[in-house]
Design a protein around this motif. Structure first.
Motif, PDB file in Angstrom:
ATOM      1  N   UNK A  36       0.829  -1.199   0.000  1.00 23.41           N
ATOM      2  CA  UNK A  36       0.000   0.000   0.000  1.00 23.41           C
ATOM      3  C   UNK A  36       0.860   1.244   0.000  1.00 23.41           C
ATOM      4  N   UNK A  37       0.786   2.024  -1.091  1.00 18.72           N
ATOM      5  CA  UNK A  37       1.525   3.281  -1.204  1.00 18.72           C
ATOM      6  C   UNK A  37       3.015   3.097  -0.944  1.00 18.72           C
ATOM      7  N   UNK A  38       3.569   2.024  -1.464  1.00 21.19           N
ATOM      8  CA  UNK A  38       4.997   1.801  -1.346  1.00 21.19           C
ATOM      9  C   UNK A  38       5.416   1.178  -0.039  1.00 21.19           C
ATOM     10  N   UNK A  39       4.504   0.976   0.897  1.00 19.30           N
ATOM     11  CA  UNK A  39       4.855   0.379   2.180  1.00 19.30           C
ATOM     12  C   UNK A  39       3.973  -0.828   2.432  1.00 19.30           C
ATOM     13  N   UNK A  40       4.494  -1.780   3.213  1.00 16.08           N
ATOM     14  CA  UNK A  40       3.731  -2.987   3.544  1.00 16.08           C
ATOM     15  C   UNK A  40       2.890  -2.727   4.790  1.00 16.08           C
ATOM     16  N   UNK A  41       1.646  -3.175   4.752  1.00 17.52           N
ATOM     17  CA  UNK A  41       0.737  -3.005   5.873  1.00 17.52           C
ATOM     18  C   UNK A  41       0.313  -4.370   6.391  1.00 17.52           C
ATOM     19  N   UNK A  42       0.410  -4.555   7.687  1.00 13.51           N
ATOM     20  CA  UNK A  42       0.020  -5.827   8.284  1.00 13.51           C
ATOM     21  C   UNK A  42      -1.501  -5.972   8.200  1.00 13.51           C
ATOM     22  N   UNK A  43      -1.954  -7.089   7.660  1.00  9.43           N
ATOM     23  CA  UNK A  43      -3.384  -7.340   7.564  1.00  9.43           C
ATOM     24  C   UNK A  43      -3.905  -7.857   8.900  1.00  9.43           C
ATOM     25  N   UNK A  44      -4.998  -7.350   9.384  1.00 13.16           N
ATOM     26  CA  UNK A  44      -5.567  -7.856  10.637  1.00 13.16           C
ATOM     27  C   UNK A  44      -5.982  -9.317  10.476  1.00 13.16           C
ATOM     28  N   UNK A  45      -5.891 -10.117  11.556  1.00  8.22           N
ATOM     29  CA  UNK A  45      -6.307 -11.519  11.472  1.00  8.22           C
ATOM     30  C   UNK A  45      -7.717 -11.695  10.935  1.00  8.22           C
ATOM     31  N   UNK A  46      -8.629 -10.802  11.311  1.00  9.70           N
ATOM     32  CA  UNK A  46     -10.005 -10.906  10.825  1.00  9.70           C
ATOM     33  C   UNK A  46     -10.048 -10.858   9.307  1.00  9.70           C
ATOM     34  N   UNK A  47      -9.295  -9.951   8.722  1.00  8.63           N
ATOM     35  CA  UNK A  47      -9.285  -9.816   7.266  1.00  8.63           C
ATOM     36  C   UNK A  47      -8.684 -11.056   6.610  1.00  8.63           C
ATOM     37  N   UNK A  48      -7.614 -11.596   7.203  1.00  6.79           N
ATOM     38  CA  UNK A  48      -6.973 -12.787   6.641  1.00  6.79           C
ATOM     39  C   UNK A  48      -7.939 -13.968   6.661  1.00  6.79           C
ATOM     40  N   UNK A  49      -8.612 -14.191   7.802  1.00  3.64           N
ATOM     41  CA  UNK A  49      -9.515 -15.335   7.910  1.00  3.64           C
ATOM     42  C   UNK A  49     -10.728 -15.188   6.999  1.00  3.64           C
ATOM     43  N   UNK A  50     -11.263 -13.982   6.885  1.00  2.00           N
ATOM     44  CA  UNK A  50     -12.386 -13.774   5.971  1.00  2.00           C
ATOM     45  C   UNK A  50     -11.958 -14.014   4.520  1.00  2.00           C
ATOM     46  N   UNK A  51     -10.753 -13.580   4.178  1.00  2.69           N
ATOM     47  CA  UNK A  51     -10.255 -13.791   2.813  1.00  2.69           C
ATOM     48  C   UNK A  51     -10.032 -15.269   2.538  1.00  2.69           C
ATOM     49  N   UNK A  52      -9.495 -16.005   3.526  1.00  2.00           N
ATOM     50  CA  UNK A  52      -9.255 -17.432   3.351  1.00  2.00           C
ATOM     51  C   UNK A  52     -10.572 -18.194   3.212  1.00  2.00           C
ATOM     52  N   UNK A  53     -11.564 -17.818   4.014  1.00  6.81           N
ATOM     53  CA  UNK A  53     -12.872 -18.463   3.921  1.00  6.81           C
ATOM     54  C   UNK A  53     -13.520 -18.186   2.573  1.00  6.81           C
ATOM     55  N   UNK A  54     -13.399 -16.954   2.100  1.00  2.00           N
ATOM     56  CA  UNK A  54     -13.997 -16.590   0.817  1.00  2.00           C
ATOM     57  C   UNK A  54     -13.307 -17.314  -0.337  1.00  2.00           C
ATOM     58  N   UNK A  55     -11.984 -17.475  -0.221  1.00  2.00           N
ATOM     59  CA  UNK A  55     -11.242 -18.169  -1.273  1.00  2.00           C
ATOM     60  C   UNK A  55     -11.709 -19.613  -1.414  1.00  2.00           C
ATOM     61  N   UNK A  56     -11.917 -20.294  -0.287  1.00  2.00           N
ATOM     62  CA  UNK A  56     -12.427 -21.666  -0.340  1.00  2.00           C
ATOM     63  C   UNK A  56     -13.852 -21.696  -0.890  1.00  2.00           C
ATOM     64  N   UNK A  57     -14.659 -20.754  -0.467  1.00  2.00           N
ATOM     65  CA  UNK A  57     -16.035 -20.700  -0.943  1.00  2.00           C
ATOM     66  C   UNK A  57     -16.071 -20.509  -2.459  1.00  2.00           C
ATOM     67  N   UNK A  58     -15.170 -19.695  -2.975  1.00  2.00           N
ATOM     68  CA  UNK A  58     -15.116 -19.438  -4.419  1.00  2.00           C
ATOM     69  C   UNK A  58     -14.713 -20.680  -5.196  1.00  2.00           C
ATOM     70  N   UNK A  59     -13.758 -21.465  -4.661  1.00  2.00           N
ATOM     71  CA  UNK A  59     -13.300 -22.669  -5.350  1.00  2.00           C
ATOM     72  C   UNK A  59     -14.404 -23.716  -5.391  1.00  2.00           C
ATOM     73  N   UNK A  60     -15.061 -23.923  -4.262  1.00  2.00           N
ATOM     74  CA  UNK A  60     -16.208 -24.825  -4.232  1.00  2.00           C
ATOM     75  C   UNK A  60     -15.937 -26.243  -3.797  1.00  2.00           C
ATOM     76  N   UNK A  61     -14.680 -26.620  -3.524  1.00  2.00           N
ATOM     77  CA  UNK A  61     -14.405 -27.986  -3.093  1.00  2.00           C
ATOM     78  C   UNK A  61     -12.952 -28.156  -2.702  1.00  2.00           C
ATOM     79  N   UNK A  62     -12.657 -29.268  -1.998  1.00  2.00           N
ATOM     80  CA  UNK A  62     -11.286 -29.514  -1.544  1.00  2.00           C
ATOM     81  C   UNK A  62     -11.093 -30.974  -1.173  1.00  2.00           C
ATOM     82  N   UNK A  63      -9.838 -31.409  -1.225  1.00  2.00           N
ATOM     83  CA  UNK A  63      -9.429 -32.684  -0.647  1.00  2.00           C
ATOM     84  C   UNK A  63      -9.112 -32.422   0.818  1.00  2.00           C
TER      85      UNK A  63
END
Length: 261
Positions: A36-63
């Motif tokens: 972000x604007x040339x600097x790295x910003x730590x993502x809050x755990x809430x944002x990481x977990x929501x993104x991970x959940x959404x990524x799995x939901x988008x794929x639709x399946x897993x082993x």
């Protein structure tokens, strides 16, 4: 002019800098940092977990590979889970009844051990097939968890839990970010959008009967918002049950599930 650092102080400063760089590198590799604007910003755990959940939901399946351990013993499951519109499951399960095959399609579950005829239940009543469960009314246990999107707990904990980042760890051949979350039972299950008021009341009543007041989870997230492992820790009047699920490979919802032994 500032006085020169003594060798010991300079060495300590270098160690501190190296430790900071290592920690920052772990967060960057694990996907916990965003540019972000040339600097790295730590993502809050809430944002990481929501993104991970959404990524799995988008794929639709897993082993998946799941192991449950507790006072009643150990049981396992491995195979393919597909959620959403396709709604299909094919898992090899091992428990006190032996080794069986759990299959689900179009909302119906079939569980068969050896050459015995399969027992059938609706997906909402998955626990009626579990010999340890009290009956069809209960949801949110062993079998309910097996046939659900493993990203669901990450989503619920992101909304309801107290979240802590435990830094980077080595897992599955790479560096991943480790998070820990805890939530009161009512808030955790209340964040499950799939539970209506009636079902939620039944779930909470069962948890109270078992002496469970808090749900704990650990999550491991790899680069690209990939949830690669989750571990539930539930302590009740009968003892502590720990359930670990490894999500080893995403599966498109159009693929046919295949169980693995």
């Amino acid at each position: 002019m500032l006085p020169a650092l003594r060798p010991a102080v300079w060495g300590a400063a270098l160690l501190l800098l190296a430790g900071c760089l290592t920690a920052c590198s772990l967060m960057a590799v694990s996907g916990e940092r965003t540019p972000g604007d040339g600097a790295a910003t730590v993502r809050p755990p809430k944002q990481v977990l929501l993104s991970a959940a959404q990524a799995l939901d988008d794929v639709g399946g897993a082993q998946v590979q799941t192991v449950e351990e507790g006072p009643a013993g150990r049981r396992t499951a491995s195979g393919t889970v597909i959620w959403g519109a396709k709604d299909a499951v094919d898992l090899t399960v091992t428990d006190e009844s032996g080794t069986g095959r759990l299959q689900a399609r179009d909302g119906a579950l079939d569980l068969a051990y050896g050459g015995a005829p399969a027992k059938r239940a609706e997906r909402a009543d998955a626990e009626s097939l579990d010999p340890r469960a009290p009956g069809a009314a209960y949801a949110g246990g062993w079998l309910s968890g097996l046939v659900a999107n493993p990203g669901g707990p990450a989503h619920a904990m992101a909304l309801a839990g107290k979240l802590t980042s435990l830094g980077g760890e080595q897992l599955a051949g790479g560096t991943v970010a480790h998070y820990r979350a805890t939530a009161p039972v009512a808030e955790y299950f209340g964040a499950d959008e799939g539970l209506g008021p009636d079902r939620l009341a039944v779930v909470l009543a069962y948890q109270r009967q078992q002496g469970v007041t808090t749900i704990g989870y650990d999550f491991w997230v790899a680069p690209g918002n990939r949830l690669v492992r989750l571990r539930a820790t539930v302590q009740g009047s009968a003892g502590t049950v720990v359930t670990t699920t490894d999500v080893s490979e995403a599966v498109a919802a159009t693929e046919t599930p295949a169980a693995t032994g």
